[in-house]
Design a protein around this motif. Structure first.
Motif, PDB file in Angstrom:
ATOM      1  N   SER A  11       0.849  -1.194   0.000  1.00  0.00           N
ATOM      2  CA  SER A  11       0.000   0.000   0.000  1.00  0.00           C
ATOM      3  C   SER A  11       0.878   1.235   0.000  1.00  0.00           C
ATOM      4  CB  SER A  11      -0.900   0.014   1.235  1.00  0.00           C
ATOM      5  OG  SER A  11      -0.124   0.172   2.411  1.00  0.00           O
ATOM      6  N   GLY A  12       0.254   2.391  -0.168  1.00  0.00           N
ATOM      7  CA  GLY A  12       0.996   3.644  -0.086  1.00  0.00           C
ATOM      8  C   GLY A  12       1.577   3.850   1.297  1.00  0.00           C
ATOM      9  N   ASN A  13       0.781   3.544   2.308  1.00  0.00           N
ATOM     10  CA  ASN A  13       1.284   3.684   3.683  1.00  0.00           C
ATOM     11  C   ASN A  13       2.461   2.755   3.934  1.00  0.00           C
ATOM     12  OD1 ASN A  13      -0.531   5.664   4.390  1.00  0.00           O
ATOM     13  ND2 ASN A  13      -2.039   4.226   5.236  1.00  0.00           N
ATOM     14  N   ASN A  14       2.379   1.541   3.427  1.00  0.00           N
ATOM     15  CA  ASN A  14       3.459   0.578   3.569  1.00  0.00           C
ATOM     16  C   ASN A  14       4.738   1.120   2.927  1.00  0.00           C
ATOM     17  OD1 ASN A  14       4.397  -2.387   1.847  1.00  0.00           O
ATOM     18  ND2 ASN A  14       4.823  -2.010   3.997  1.00  0.00           N
ATOM     19  N   ALA A  15       4.589   1.738   1.738  1.00  0.00           N
ATOM     20  CA  ALA A  15       5.748   2.302   1.046  1.00  0.00           C
ATOM     21  C   ALA A  15       6.391   3.409   1.860  1.00  0.00           C
ATOM     22  CB  ALA A  15       5.322   2.830  -0.326  1.00  0.00           C
ATOM     23  N   GLU A  16       5.597   4.302   2.429  1.00  0.00           N
ATOM     24  CA  GLU A  16       6.146   5.409   3.215  1.00  0.00           C
ATOM     25  C   GLU A  16       6.787   4.925   4.507  1.00  0.00           C
ATOM     26  OE1 GLU A  16       6.500   8.597   2.232  1.00  0.00           O
ATOM     27  OE2 GLU A  16       5.848   7.704   0.335  1.00  0.00           O
ATOM     28  N   TYR A  17       6.175   3.923   5.118  1.00  0.00           N
ATOM     29  CA  TYR A  17       6.741   3.354   6.342  1.00  0.00           C
ATOM     30  C   TYR A  17       8.114   2.755   6.061  1.00  0.00           C
ATOM     31  CZ  TYR A  17       7.634  -0.181   9.929  1.00  0.00           C
ATOM     32  OH  TYR A  17       8.230  -0.966  10.882  1.00  0.00           O
ATOM     33  N   LEU A  18       8.221   1.944   5.013  1.00  0.00           N
ATOM     34  CA  LEU A  18       9.493   1.313   4.690  1.00  0.00           C
ATOM     35  C   LEU A  18      10.560   2.361   4.368  1.00  0.00           C
ATOM     36  CD1 LEU A  18       8.282  -1.662   2.447  1.00  0.00           C
ATOM     37  CD2 LEU A  18       9.148  -1.793   4.788  1.00  0.00           C
ATOM     38  N   HIS A  19      10.191   3.363   3.617  1.00  0.00           N
ATOM     39  CA  HIS A  19      11.162   4.371   3.188  1.00  0.00           C
ATOM     40  C   HIS A  19      11.647   5.241   4.346  1.00  0.00           C
ATOM     41  CE1 HIS A  19      13.175   7.204   0.537  1.00  0.00           C
ATOM     42  NE2 HIS A  19      12.571   8.200   1.175  1.00  0.00           N
ATOM     43  N   ASN A  20      10.736   5.581   5.234  1.00  0.00           N
ATOM     44  CA  ASN A  20      11.057   6.567   6.276  1.00  0.00           C
ATOM     45  C   ASN A  20      11.441   5.979   7.622  1.00  0.00           C
ATOM     46  OD1 ASN A  20      10.448   9.288   4.986  1.00  0.00           O
ATOM     47  ND2 ASN A  20       8.536   8.204   4.561  1.00  0.00           N
ATOM     48  N   GLU A  21      11.072   4.722   7.878  1.00  0.00           N
ATOM     49  CA  GLU A  21      11.234   4.211   9.244  1.00  0.00           C
ATOM     50  C   GLU A  21      12.048   2.931   9.372  1.00  0.00           C
ATOM     51  OE1 GLU A  21       7.813   4.294  11.801  1.00  0.00           O
ATOM     52  OE2 GLU A  21       6.718   5.612  10.437  1.00  0.00           O
ATOM     53  N   VAL A  22      12.204   2.186   8.295  1.00  0.00           N
ATOM     54  CA  VAL A  22      12.898   0.903   8.401  1.00  0.00           C
ATOM     55  C   VAL A  22      14.339   1.064   7.914  1.00  0.00           C
ATOM     56  CG1 VAL A  22      12.953  -1.496   7.640  1.00  0.00           C
ATOM     57  CG2 VAL A  22      10.760  -0.372   8.088  1.00  0.00           C
ATOM     58  N   PRO A  23      15.320   0.794   8.775  1.00  0.00           N
ATOM     59  CA  PRO A  23      16.722   0.948   8.367  1.00  0.00           C
ATOM     60  C   PRO A  23      17.076   0.000   7.231  1.00  0.00           C
ATOM     61  CG  PRO A  23      16.551  -0.188  10.488  1.00  0.00           C
ATOM     62  CD  PRO A  23      15.182   0.310  10.161  1.00  0.00           C
ATOM     63  N   GLY A  24      17.872   0.490   6.302  1.00  0.00           N
ATOM     64  CA  GLY A  24      18.351  -0.349   5.217  1.00  0.00           C
ATOM     65  C   GLY A  24      17.443  -0.416   4.013  1.00  0.00           C
ATOM     66  N   ILE A  25      16.330   0.327   4.009  1.00  0.00           N
ATOM     67  CA  ILE A  25      15.404   0.305   2.880  1.00  0.00           C
ATOM     68  C   ILE A  25      15.184   1.723   2.377  1.00  0.00           C
ATOM     69  CG2 ILE A  25      13.064  -0.252   2.108  1.00  0.00           C
ATOM     70  CD1 ILE A  25      12.995  -2.528   4.058  1.00  0.00           C
ATOM     71  N   GLN A  26      15.339   1.910   1.085  1.00  0.00           N
ATOM     72  CA  GLN A  26      15.086   3.203   0.462  1.00  0.00           C
ATOM     73  C   GLN A  26      14.273   2.987  -0.815  1.00  0.00           C
ATOM     74  OE1 GLN A  26      18.819   5.165  -0.241  1.00  0.00           O
ATOM     75  NE2 GLN A  26      18.945   5.975   1.835  1.00  0.00           N
ATOM     76  N   LEU A  27      13.231   3.767  -0.991  1.00  0.00           N
ATOM     77  CA  LEU A  27      12.401   3.699  -2.188  1.00  0.00           C
ATOM     78  C   LEU A  27      12.709   4.884  -3.084  1.00  0.00           C
ATOM     79  CD1 LEU A  27      10.911   1.770  -0.214  1.00  0.00           C
ATOM     80  CD2 LEU A  27       8.767   2.550  -1.221  1.00  0.00           C
ATOM     81  N   SER A  28      12.642   4.667  -4.384  1.00  0.00           N
ATOM     82  CA  SER A  28      12.846   5.775  -5.309  1.00  0.00           C
ATOM     83  C   SER A  28      11.631   6.692  -5.259  1.00  0.00           C
ATOM     84  CB  SER A  28      13.045   5.242  -6.725  1.00  0.00           C
ATOM     85  OG  SER A  28      11.843   4.646  -7.203  1.00  0.00           O
TER      86      SER A  28
END
Length: 626
Positions: free
Chosen positions: A537-554
């Motif tokens: 989901s969109g929320n899942n994408a923002e969570y991973l990008h902003n809060e989970v270390p080692g993950i970056q989304l374009s």
């Protein structure tokens, strides 16, 4: 005036002193302070301890400098006091006993058997600094004690021999193993030390008199046996009413002292838990000692039978090729399915079966990822192997287990014939669902890889032979979502040097980065499994990008996922993942899919997509033998 220490050892058995640290603890100095700093803060106390051991009969006195190196002192903010503490340590010992006893400068291991990620260059520099200070004082020799690895012992010994001809005593910490912790048979290790300039070799710490007696028996009859030194603990410590106590009595130490001497010990003293009373018993026992030449049994080969015995064939070894072998031949898919956070495993097993039917090559399970408590991946790995028939690949985090627990865990995996593992550091406990729990980090992921590969040689973490050899295929984690990819690759190279057989990356969400990873790693000789995790989901994408270390989304991926949820969000997540797979499959045979929220339907789709794109018709060519 006493004769030269070497001359004295040729003529008699010297009585060494006893413990310093545990004796200070018994005197009321608490655990958690630097006992070496007491050379500066409480010099009268340290001097009195030395004098008490001298009065008990000790004629070889160790300076209170065991941990007086920069690495150990830095834990107390004392890294700039190395010279002052070492000089004071020698001065206090000499003041206490004058020249009526030999004073040897005590030097402890930097790594201390923990395989800590301390570069060899730093180990050399810290040892060199302490050695140079001690050699500039009126010591009669140097004592390298409580070393676990031959490598580090040789570093210290060679540093001494570059500038000094003073007598050197080299002691390993052991609990009866036939090898050093880095795998060298003790007779061979002792030969190498003597060849490099050691005057006396032996054992201290880890074991009481019985354990060190067994260790000495294994080497005492070696051809051209050197002079030995023995400093046992006062048995195994017990924790009673908030205090550590030791059970071995002075009488017992007196009874074993002559046994040590009969086996060639030229110095007999005590380590942890021993007191002036223990040393007095040793001195009395060795008074007018005459050696018993019949007591030494020969060790003809110098290599212990338990270490060189033929390996017993492992009849449980799986016939299925490893993921490493598969990835060298074709595209290979590993799928992560997180263990549940509750006691219901129905959906997990349902997902495992669906992924098996899709033809995945291994099902991987994290070890309480993000420090969130989940069901044991060892238990679930065994279940999916036996009930579903799919290969389990188990993550092992440094965070949750000490060295004892980690080896026990690995031995259990071996017994269950689960041979694929991934060594990871693990997220700190304070950020998980039980923030009051402790992070262990007894070893780094580098050290864990080395230690697991040591089990493959049939050698325990402690250096003891295990009678059989394990057959672990060990993976390492790689985070390419960093500013400086070249530095991340250098770290990866060190993991491969430590023994990693394959690599699994963090999820990547950028096709350009996939190509960069390929260019930066194509020189490596192990398979890389590129990580792809479909977004839910969109929320899942923002969570991973902003809060989970080692993950970056374009930015593009975030924009495409923005505002999406439910089925629409999962559909877009799968579509984006397929685009990433197209790029990944051009460069990598290894594909690592991560299932979000147990939504295994998404990774089933992506697995099928891989097989469709690669034209693979043999997804069930290697069923797991049950």
């Amino acid at each position: 005036m006493l004769p030269d220490l070497r001359d004295a050892l040729r003529r008699q058995v010297l009585v060494g002193d006893g413990a310093m640290g545990t004796f200070l603890y018994q005197m009321g100095f608490p655990v958690g302070i630097s006992y070496e700093e007491l050379n500066l803060l409480k010099p009268d106390v340290i001097e009195s301890v030395h004098r008490r051991y001298f009065d008990a009969g000790a004629r070889l006195i160790e300076t209170n400098t065991f941990s007086a190196n920069r690495e150990k002192l830095s834990k107390y903010g004392l890294e700039h006091e190395v010279e002052a503490i070492n000089r004071a340590g020698v001065a206090l010992a000499r003041k206490a006993v004058g020249y009526d006893a030999y004073v040897v400068g005590a030097i402890g291991s930097i790594r201390a058997g923990r395989r800590k990620n301390i570069r060899t260059a730093k180990v050399k520099e810290d040892l060199r600094q302490q050695i140079e200070v001690l050699l500039d004082t009126p010591v009669d020799g140097l004592l390298l004690e409580s070393f676990y690895d031959l490598e580090e012992m040789l570093i210290a010994l060679k540093l001494i021999r570059k500038t000094s001809s003073l007598p050197v005593i080299c002691q390993f910490a052991t609990e009866g193993a036939g090898t050093t912790q880095d795998g060298t048979a003790l007779p061979e290790a002792f030969r190498m030390l003597v060849d490099s300039g050691a005057d006396v070799v032996g054992f201290n710490c880890r074991s009481g008199p019985n354990g060190l007696l067994r260790s000495l028996e294994k080497v005492a009859g070696m051809e051209g046996a050197p002079a030995f030194s023995i400093f046992p603990n006062a048995g195994i410590p017990d924790y009673v009413d908030g205090r550590y106590t030791y059970a071995a009595t002075p009488q017992y130490f007196g009874e074993t002292a002559r046994k040590f001497a009969d086996l060639g010990a030229k110095i007999v003293g005590g380590c942890c838990g021993t007191t002036p009373e223990h040393i007095a018993a040793i001195a009395k026992s060795l008074e007018r000692y005459i050696p018993n030449p019949q007591a030494i049994s020969p060790v003809s080969t110098g290599v212990l039978e338990s270490v060189t015995a033929p390996a017993v064939p492992d009849l449980k070894a799986s016939v299925q090729p490893s993921v490493v072998d598969l990835a060298k031949e074709r595209h290979t898919v590993i799928v992560e399915l997180d263990p549940p956070r509750d006691l219901d495993i129905a959906k997990f097993l349902e997902g495992a079966q669906a992924l098996k039917d899709a033809g995945v090559d291994a099902l991987t399970m994290a070890d309480n990822s993000l420090a969130v408590t989940r069901m044991s991946n060892l238990a679930l790995g065994s279940l999916v192997k036996e009930k579903v028939g799919i290969r389990p690949l188990i993550h092992i985090a440094c965070r949750d287990r000490n060295s004892i627990g980690t080896q026990s865990h690995m031995m259990g995996l071996h017994a269950l014939d689960i041979d694929h593992v991934l060594a990871v550091t693990g997220d700190p406990a304070r950020f998980g669902d039980l923030p009051g729990s402790s992070s262990v980090y007894d070893m780094t992921s580098f050290e864990m890889i080395r230690m697991i590969k040591q089990l493959n040689d049939g050698v325990a973490f402690s250096g003891k032979p295990l009678k059989k050899k394990a057959n672990f295929i060990v993976g390492a984690a790689f985070n390419p979502n960093v500013k400086y990819l070249d530095k991340a690759v250098q770290r990866l190279e060190r993991k491969i040097e430590a023994g990693a057989d394959y690599i699994m990356t963090q999820p990547v969400y950028n096709t350009e980065l996939i190509e960069k990873i390929h260019e930066a790693t194509k020189h490596l000789n192990v398979p890389i499994f590129l990580g792809i995790m479909p977004l839910a989901s969109g929320n899942n994408a923002e969570y991973l990008h902003n809060e989970v270390p080692g993950i970056q989304l374009s930015d593009e991926v975030r924009q495409r996922m923005s505002g999406l949820k439910g089925e629409e969000g999962r559909a877009m997540g799968v579509a984006i993942a397929k685009e990433l797979l197209d790029a990944a499959m051009r460069y990598f045979n290894g594909i690592y899919l991560m299932t979000p929220f147990l939504a295994y339907e998404m990774t089933v789709q992506l697995t099928n997509y891989v097989w469709e794109k690669t034209g693979r018709q043999d997804s069930h060519l290697y069923p797991l033998s049950k």
